[in-house]
Design a protein around this motif. Structure first.
Motif, mmCIF file in Angstrom:
data_model
loop_
_atom_site.group_PDB
_atom_site.id
_atom_site.type_symbol
_atom_site.label_atom_id
_atom_site.label_comp_id
_atom_site.label_asym_id
_atom_site.label_seq_id
_atom_site.Cartn_x
_atom_site.Cartn_y
_atom_site.Cartn_z
ATOM 1 N N GLY A 16 0.958 3.309 5.420
ATOM 2 C CA GLY A 16 0.985 2.538 6.656
ATOM 3 C C GLY A 16 -0.168 1.579 6.831
ATOM 4 N N LYS A 17 -1.127 1.574 5.916
ATOM 5 C CA LYS A 17 -2.262 0.659 6.012
ATOM 6 C C LYS A 17 -1.870 -0.722 5.457
ATOM 7 C CE LYS A 17 -5.170 3.665 7.688
ATOM 8 N NZ LYS A 17 -6.304 4.163 6.891
ATOM 9 N N ILE A 18 -2.705 -1.714 5.740
ATOM 10 C CA ILE A 18 -2.456 -3.089 5.321
ATOM 11 C C ILE A 18 -3.420 -3.444 4.197
ATOM 12 C CG2 ILE A 18 -2.251 -5.487 6.049
ATOM 13 C CD1 ILE A 18 -0.345 -3.502 7.466
ATOM 14 N N ALA A 19 -2.878 -3.845 3.055
ATOM 15 C CA ALA A 19 -3.684 -4.174 1.885
ATOM 16 C C ALA A 19 -3.387 -5.593 1.430
ATOM 17 C CB ALA A 19 -3.404 -3.194 0.745
ATOM 18 N N LEU A 20 -4.439 -6.308 1.060
ATOM 19 C CA LEU A 20 -4.329 -7.669 0.534
ATOM 20 C C LEU A 20 -4.820 -7.689 -0.900
ATOM 21 C CD1 LEU A 20 -4.158 -10.820 0.652
ATOM 22 C CD2 LEU A 20 -6.472 -10.765 1.645
ATOM 23 N N VAL A 21 -4.042 -8.306 -1.778
ATOM 24 C CA VAL A 21 -4.455 -8.500 -3.166
ATOM 25 C C VAL A 21 -4.307 -9.982 -3.489
ATOM 26 C CG1 VAL A 21 -4.049 -7.940 -5.591
ATOM 27 C CG2 VAL A 21 -3.705 -6.183 -3.831
ATOM 28 N N THR A 22 -5.419 -10.644 -3.777
ATOM 29 C CA THR A 22 -5.338 -12.045 -4.191
ATOM 30 C C THR A 22 -5.135 -12.106 -5.708
ATOM 31 O OG1 THR A 22 -7.716 -12.382 -4.568
ATOM 32 C CG2 THR A 22 -6.906 -12.673 -2.318
ATOM 33 N N GLY A 29 -4.018 -7.868 -10.834
ATOM 34 C CA GLY A 29 -3.584 -8.056 -9.455
ATOM 35 C C GLY A 29 -2.220 -7.448 -9.194
ATOM 36 N N LEU A 30 -1.266 -7.723 -10.061
ATOM 37 C CA LEU A 30 0.083 -7.198 -9.890
ATOM 38 C C LEU A 30 0.095 -5.677 -9.993
ATOM 39 C CD1 LEU A 30 3.093 -7.627 -9.509
ATOM 40 C CD2 LEU A 30 3.295 -8.058 -11.971
ATOM 41 N N ALA A 31 -0.665 -5.135 -10.940
ATOM 42 C CA ALA A 31 -0.751 -3.677 -11.072
ATOM 43 C C ALA A 31 -1.329 -3.052 -9.809
ATOM 44 C CB ALA A 31 -1.602 -3.312 -12.289
ATOM 45 N N THR A 32 -2.278 -3.737 -9.162
ATOM 46 C CA THR A 32 -2.885 -3.212 -7.945
ATOM 47 C C THR A 32 -1.936 -3.318 -6.761
ATOM 48 O OG1 THR A 32 -5.055 -3.847 -8.816
ATOM 49 C CG2 THR A 32 -4.938 -3.294 -6.481
ATOM 50 N N ARG A 92 -4.291 -6.395 11.694
ATOM 51 C CA ARG A 92 -5.499 -5.836 11.084
ATOM 52 C C ARG A 92 -5.407 -5.995 9.563
ATOM 53 N NH1 ARG A 92 -2.170 -1.214 11.348
ATOM 54 N NH2 ARG A 92 -2.398 0.168 9.531
ATOM 55 N N LEU A 93 -6.519 -5.661 8.898
ATOM 56 C CA LEU A 93 -6.564 -5.618 7.438
ATOM 57 C C LEU A 93 -7.430 -4.434 7.059
ATOM 58 C CD1 LEU A 93 -5.933 -6.888 4.660
ATOM 59 C CD2 LEU A 93 -7.995 -8.297 4.950
ATOM 60 N N ASP A 94 -6.877 -3.522 6.267
ATOM 61 C CA ASP A 94 -7.587 -2.303 5.911
ATOM 62 C C ASP A 94 -8.241 -2.354 4.534
ATOM 63 O OD1 ASP A 94 -6.779 -0.631 8.274
ATOM 64 O OD2 ASP A 94 -4.792 -1.108 7.474
ATOM 65 N N TYR A 95 -7.567 -2.996 3.577
ATOM 66 C CA TYR A 95 -8.075 -3.076 2.203
ATOM 67 C C TYR A 95 -7.885 -4.492 1.682
ATOM 68 C CZ TYR A 95 -6.876 1.898 2.714
ATOM 69 O OH TYR A 95 -6.729 3.187 3.177
ATOM 70 N N ALA A 96 -8.870 -4.972 0.936
ATOM 71 C CA ALA A 96 -8.743 -6.273 0.288
ATOM 72 C C ALA A 96 -9.294 -6.182 -1.131
ATOM 73 C CB ALA A 96 -9.490 -7.354 1.066
ATOM 74 N N PHE A 97 -8.497 -6.586 -2.090
ATOM 75 C CA PHE A 97 -8.938 -6.692 -3.478
ATOM 76 C C PHE A 97 -8.980 -8.161 -3.819
ATOM 77 C CE2 PHE A 97 -7.692 -6.219 -8.182
ATOM 78 C CZ PHE A 97 -9.016 -6.166 -8.579
ATOM 79 N N ASN A 98 -10.193 -8.711 -3.887
ATOM 80 C CA ASN A 98 -10.383 -10.129 -4.184
ATOM 81 C C ASN A 98 -10.397 -10.321 -5.694
ATOM 82 O OD1 ASN A 98 -10.528 -10.855 -1.451
ATOM 83 N ND2 ASN A 98 -12.673 -10.256 -1.357
ATOM 84 N N ASN A 99 -9.215 -10.535 -6.214
ATOM 85 C CA ASN A 99 -8.984 -10.575 -7.650
ATOM 86 C C ASN A 99 -8.712 -11.983 -8.170
ATOM 87 O OD1 ASN A 99 -7.886 -9.420 -10.335
ATOM 88 N ND2 ASN A 99 -6.079 -10.430 -9.471
ATOM 89 N N GLY A 100 -8.194 -12.856 -7.317
ATOM 90 C CA GLY A 100 -7.788 -14.185 -7.765
ATOM 91 C C GLY A 100 -8.967 -15.030 -8.205
#
Length: 262
Positions: A16-22, A29-32, A92-100
């Motif tokens: 239920g959390k919100i995650a962003l992967v760039t 990135g796709l695997a994450t 909101r935003l709970d997780y961000a993976f700055n991969n791009g």
């Protein structure tokens, strides 16, 4: 190249959390993106190319759980719109993976054009700054979160072959930026850290290995594990850093390199 038989890990708190992967359309990135989605998170895949994003969404096959937003992470306006859209849609935003990230043409320092240097620094370092600049207020408004930046073992040492100086400099900068921002927010409920992968089996690396088998052999010889990482293995590390299991990891990067830097 494969990692473990089951690369999935389970973190119930992510449901239920919100995650962003760039840079989420391929490779790490796709695997994450897929890993977050398996944990029950709602995932935003941000990337530049609509066709590649559509192919990635079909590959993941989790309609409604993963969505795409167009974004060039080296463009401040794009990143601002990305985070504003997340705030509007999800609150909101709970997780961000700055991969791009992307850069200019690689060449030795004496042969590198200024424009290529700037494209590389902007593509890998300024992009991380822009993402955090807009992600931090959004996360703090929601009570906290976790940001993981994709650095590299090349942010811990010089690039081992001629031509990678600008990339290495950018990744050193990502680590300095990560540590400084982490200290700024260490007591706020917001954790910021980084992952430092070694060589990973992504489409660009696969092409590189095919084009230069001599360097590929040298890289494998220098990796005690005897192989390069699967993208899913790095995704596992990112999810661990985002999880409550890593609650005391602040600023320090997770090195995932098969012993390359040991």
């Amino acid at each position: 190249m494969t990692g473990t038989d089951d690369n999935r890990v389970r973190y119930p708190e992510m449901r239920g959390k919100i995650a962003l992967v760039t840079g989420g359309s391929s490779g790490i990135g796709l695997a994450t993106v897929a890993a977050f989605a398996r944990e029950g998170a709602t995932v935003i895949l941000a990337s530049r190319d609509a066709d590649r994003a559509e192919a990635a969404l079909k590959e993941i096959g989790l309609a409604g759980q993963v969505s795409w937003i167009a974004c060039d992470v080296a463009d401040g306006g794009d990143v601002e719109r990305l985070c504003a859209t997340i705030a509007e849609r999800h609150g909101r935003l709970d997780y961000a993976f700055n991969n791009g990230g992307s850069g200019g043409r690689w060449a030795p320092v004496a042969d590198t054009a200024e424009a290529d240097w700037r494209r590389t620094i902007d593509g890998y370092l300024t992009s991380a700054f822009l993402c955090m600049h807009h992600q931090i207020p959004l996360m703090l408004a929601g009570g906290g979160g976790v940001i993981v930046n994709n650095a590299s073992v090349d942010g811990l040492r010089g690039y081992p072959f001629p031509g990678g100086a600008a990339y290495s400099a950018a990744k050193h900068g990502v680590l300095g930026l990560t540590k400084s921002a982490a200290l700024e927010h260490a007591a706020s409920g917001l954790r910021i850290t980084a992952v430092c992968p070694g060589w990973v089996d992504t489409p660009p690396v696969a092409r590189y290995f095919r084009d230069d088998p001599v360097k590929a052999a040298a890289i494998l010889q220098q990796t005690p594990r005897g192989r390069i990482a699967a993208a899913e293995e790095i995704a596992n590390g990112v999810l661990w850093l985002c999880s409550s299991a890593a609650s005391f990891v602040i600023g320090s990067p997770l090195v995932m390199d098969g012993g390359y830097m040991a």
